[in-house]
Design a protein around this motif. Structure first.
Motif, PDB file in Angstrom:
ATOM      1  N   SER A   1       0.816  -1.217   0.000  1.00 51.25           N
ATOM      2  CA  SER A   1       0.000   0.000   0.000  1.00 51.25           C
ATOM      3  C   SER A   1       0.848   1.265   0.000  1.00 51.25           C
ATOM      4  CB  SER A   1      -0.918   0.009   1.225  1.00 51.25           C
ATOM      5  OG  SER A   1      -0.153  -0.013   2.421  1.00 51.25           O
ATOM      6  N   VAL A   2       2.130   1.119   0.317  1.00 53.17           N
ATOM      7  CA  VAL A   2       3.032   2.271   0.405  1.00 53.17           C
ATOM      8  C   VAL A   2       3.716   2.532  -0.926  1.00 53.17           C
ATOM      9  CG1 VAL A   2       5.116   3.190   1.502  1.00 53.17           C
ATOM     10  CG2 VAL A   2       3.470   1.887   2.846  1.00 53.17           C
ATOM     11  N   GLY A   3       3.696   3.785  -1.349  1.00 52.21           N
ATOM     12  CA  GLY A   3       4.542   4.217  -2.446  1.00 52.21           C
ATOM     13  C   GLY A   3       5.843   4.696  -1.838  1.00 52.21           C
TER      14      GLY A   3
ATOM     15  N   HIS B   1      -1.446   3.443  -6.938  1.00 51.96           N
ATOM     16  CA  HIS B   1      -0.097   3.787  -7.385  1.00 51.96           C
ATOM     17  C   HIS B   1      -0.099   4.365  -8.794  1.00 51.96           C
ATOM     18  CE1 HIS B   1       1.797   2.229  -3.847  1.00 51.96           C
ATOM     19  NE2 HIS B   1       1.272   1.033  -4.006  1.00 51.96           N
ATOM     20  N   SER B   2      -1.070   3.969  -9.615  1.00 52.08           N
ATOM     21  CA  SER B   2      -1.137   4.523 -10.970  1.00 52.08           C
ATOM     22  C   SER B   2      -1.409   6.021 -10.934  1.00 52.08           C
ATOM     23  CB  SER B   2      -2.222   3.810 -11.786  1.00 52.08           C
ATOM     24  OG  SER B   2      -3.496   3.983 -11.181  1.00 52.08           O
ATOM     25  N   GLN B   3      -2.084   6.480  -9.881  1.00 54.75           N
ATOM     26  CA  GLN B   3      -2.383   7.908  -9.735  1.00 54.75           C
ATOM     27  C   GLN B   3      -1.228   8.686  -9.130  1.00 54.75           C
ATOM     28  OE1 GLN B   3      -6.008   7.093  -7.344  1.00 54.75           O
ATOM     29  NE2 GLN B   3      -7.027   8.525  -8.714  1.00 54.75           N
TER      30      GLN B   3
ATOM     31  N   GLN C   1       4.703  11.471  -7.480  1.00 53.11           N
ATOM     32  CA  GLN C   1       5.532  11.364  -6.280  1.00 53.11           C
ATOM     33  C   GLN C   1       7.017  11.453  -6.640  1.00 53.11           C
ATOM     34  OE1 GLN C   1       4.408   7.837  -4.140  1.00 53.11           O
ATOM     35  NE2 GLN C   1       6.011   8.037  -2.608  1.00 53.11           N
ATOM     36  N   ILE C   2       7.414  10.767  -7.705  1.00 49.48           N
ATOM     37  CA  ILE C   2       8.810  10.798  -8.156  1.00 49.48           C
ATOM     38  C   ILE C   2       9.195  12.206  -8.606  1.00 49.48           C
ATOM     39  CG2 ILE C   2      10.388  10.001  -9.966  1.00 49.48           C
ATOM     40  CD1 ILE C   2       8.880   7.296  -9.878  1.00 49.48           C
ATOM     41  N   ILE C   3       8.328  12.821  -9.404  1.00 51.99           N
ATOM     42  CA  ILE C   3       8.607  14.171  -9.912  1.00 51.99           C
ATOM     43  C   ILE C   3       8.708  15.169  -8.766  1.00 51.99           C
ATOM     44  CG2 ILE C   3       7.658  16.078 -11.273  1.00 51.99           C
ATOM     45  CD1 ILE C   3       6.408  13.877 -13.101  1.00 51.99           C
TER      46      ILE C   3
ATOM     47  N   ARG D   1      10.423   0.969   3.274  1.00 48.45           N
ATOM     48  CA  ARG D   1      10.829   2.367   3.179  1.00 48.45           C
ATOM     49  C   ARG D   1      11.772   2.583   2.007  1.00 48.45           C
ATOM     50  NH1 ARG D   1      14.030   3.900   7.555  1.00 48.45           N
ATOM     51  NH2 ARG D   1      13.970   5.972   6.622  1.00 48.45           N
ATOM     52  N   GLY D   2      11.578   3.720   1.352  1.00 47.09           N
ATOM     53  CA  GLY D   2      12.421   4.054   0.219  1.00 47.09           C
ATOM     54  C   GLY D   2      13.887   4.160   0.577  1.00 47.09           C
TER      55      GLY D   2
END
Length: 239
Positions: free
Chosen positions: A11-13, A35-37, A42-44, A194-195
């Motif tokens: 569930s986490v991006g 995540h498609s939304q 989020q990356i940008i 976590r990222g």
């Protein structure tokens, strides 16, 4: 070396940016949006905050599951597209590896669990560290019924085992009924990938010369999609 790490198998991006000195920034969003939304925005957004663009990237790290089939596909497609268009190296990692390395300095056995539904979990066991200082797998990634997992640990290990991951809240009581004090559950802020952890693992591996061919990277599903199973049943009934 500037590395982008991303995982959307739960569930986490979870995304992060690392350079030669370590973590630069990370976003971990556990929201209702798909995540498609949210993944690319989020990356940008993270890159804008750091002051870099995709053209500055030197490598990509991606979590490939197990977890949500849709989430895995979205994350993997995004990572592979970036790596291919930028012609930079990519490395893929099990999402269970990310969870286990949240506790890289802990000596006990670590057992990450991700809910596979119907009283089953995606899991693996980890113990000790490798030459890069990362947790070593003591078993392969697999899908097991929760009670079966607990019984295997009870039979095979006398050590205490730390359970971590998004399924701990769901199955803690079941596991404790079988393992008692042998099972350790830690604060739930460790239970989501976590990222920063993904980026650390990937950065160490890329710097050590590891990388994967784009065509060789595939989702770590561990089971067939329910839609595929339902379709097969439908075809059999109609034939």
């Amino acid at each position: 070396m500037l590395i982008l790490a991303l995982d959307s198998s739960t569930s986490v991006g979870a995304i992060s940016i690392h350079n030669d000195e370590g973590l630069v920034a990370e976003y971990n969003l556990n929201l209702a949006k798909t995540h498609s939304q949210r993944l690319m925005p989020q990356i940008i957004s993270l890159m804008d905050d750091v002051g870099v663009t995709v053209d500055d990237l030197d490598g990509i790290v991606v979590g490939i599951g197990p977890g949500s089939f849709t989430g895995i596909r979205i994350g993997l497609a995004t990572a592979k597209s970036l790596a291919q268009s930028l012609e930079i190296p990519i490395i893929s990692l099990s999402t269970l590896d990310i969870l286990a390395n949240e506790l890289v300095y802990i000596d006990e056995y670590i057992c990450p669990i991700i809910d596979a539904r119907r009283n089953r979990v995606y899991t693996a066991l980890y113990h000790e560290v490798d030459k890069l200082g990362l947790k070593k797998k003591a078993s392969k990634d697999q899908m097991l019924e929760v009670k079966e997992l607990a019984k295997i640990i009870l039979q095979e290990l006398s050590n205490k085992v730390i359970f971590i991951g998004p399924a701990t809240k769901v199955y803690q009581e079941t596991i404790e009924e079988i393992l008692g004090e042998q099972a350790i559950f830690i604060p739930n802020h460790y239970d989501l990938p976590r990222g920063a952890v993904l980026g650390r693992i990937g950065s160490l591996k890329l710097k050590a010369g590891s990388q994967h061919e784009l065509m060789d990277i595939s989702p770590n599903y561990l089971k067939r999609a329910q839609a595929e199973i339902d379709w097969e049943r439908k075809v059999k009934k109609e034939s």
